[in-house]
Write an enzyme that holds these catalytic residues in place. Structure first.
Site, PDB file in Angstrom:
ATOM      1  N   HIS A 103       0.831  -1.206   0.000  1.00  0.00           N
ATOM      2  CA  HIS A 103       0.000   0.000   0.000  1.00  0.00           C
ATOM      3  C   HIS A 103       0.865   1.256   0.000  1.00  0.00           C
ATOM      4  O   HIS A 103       0.880   1.980  -0.993  1.00  0.00           O
ATOM      5  CB  HIS A 103      -0.951  -0.007   1.212  1.00  0.00           C
ATOM      6  CG  HIS A 103      -1.821   1.200   1.283  1.00  0.00           C
ATOM      7  ND1 HIS A 103      -2.083   1.865   2.457  1.00  0.00           N
ATOM      8  CD2 HIS A 103      -2.492   1.873   0.304  1.00  0.00           C
ATOM      9  CE1 HIS A 103      -2.879   2.892   2.194  1.00  0.00           C
ATOM     10  NE2 HIS A 103      -3.152   2.909   0.900  1.00  0.00           N
ATOM     11  N   HIS A 122      -1.729   1.025   7.944  1.00  0.00           N
ATOM     12  CA  HIS A 122      -3.194   1.025   7.836  1.00  0.00           C
ATOM     13  C   HIS A 122      -3.735  -0.384   7.988  1.00  0.00           C
ATOM     14  O   HIS A 122      -4.817  -0.697   7.520  1.00  0.00           O
ATOM     15  CB  HIS A 122      -3.626   1.654   6.515  1.00  0.00           C
ATOM     16  CG  HIS A 122      -2.885   2.918   6.212  1.00  0.00           C
ATOM     17  ND1 HIS A 122      -1.795   2.962   5.352  1.00  0.00           N
ATOM     18  CD2 HIS A 122      -3.038   4.163   6.697  1.00  0.00           C
ATOM     19  CE1 HIS A 122      -1.313   4.194   5.313  1.00  0.00           C
ATOM     20  NE2 HIS A 122      -2.038   4.946   6.119  1.00  0.00           N
TER      21      HIS A 122
END
Ligand code: FES
Length: 173
Positions: A103, A122
């Site tokens: 990511h 995250h």
């Protein structure tokens, strides 16, 4: 099965040099022939074959830090103790992954209880027993898994990657 292998070969070829190959083709329209050929040759650069460890160095479910295809690409080498798809070694249970989250590149940590790599950024999670498949989170690709080969002395070599390593235009710089 055959189909899947062909897809994998195509994907690896793309990640190895596809981007540079396109750049080379574009450059050929404006460069003298010699320069264009040099650009094309760079696109054919293959993955290095790097010795990571020996079978005797590994303990079940205890990841070893590695760097592949170079020192700027951290990863882990891991003996799972049970055979997995794509696993190397006599028991088919040795795998290696990048630990940079696909990511945004946070450095992930291994969770031994459920054999996952977990992102502190995250909270994406990846299954080390399923080829780095994403379990949950923001990432839009699975974790890059490094292709392994074990020789007759038990030395373990990394020789490729099946996804793009975070932050790179090509896995081999
Ligand atoms: Fe890993 Fe965002 S950086 S989930």
């Amino acid at each position: 099965m055959k189909c899947n292998r062909l897809v994998d070969v195509g994907r690896r070829q793309f990640l190895r040099g596809g981007v540079l190959g396109v750049a080379g083709a574009a450059a050929a329209t404006v460069m003298p022939a010699g320069q264009a050929q040099a650009q094309q040759a760079r696109a054919m650069v293959d993955y290095p074959s790097n010795r990571l460890a020996n079978l005797a160095d590994l303990e079940v479910n205890e990841p070893m830090d590695i760097g592949y295809p170079d020192a700027d690409s951290p990863g882990i080498l891991l003996k799972l103790g049970t055979p997995v798809e794509g696993g190397a070694g006599p028991e088919g249970d040795i795998v290696a992954y990048s630990v940079l989250c696909p990511h945004k590149g946070f450095y992930m940590s291994y969770h031994a209880a459920d054999r996952t790599l977990n992102c502190p950024g995250h909270f994406s999670r990846f299954d080390c027993e399923k080829g780095g498949q994403q379990i949950w989170g923001h990432a839009t690709q699975n974790l890059p898994q490094f292709a392994l080969r074990v020789d007759d002395k038990g030395d373990i070599y990394a020789e490729g990657a099946d996804e793009l390593i975070y932050g790179r235009l090509s896995n081999v710089l």
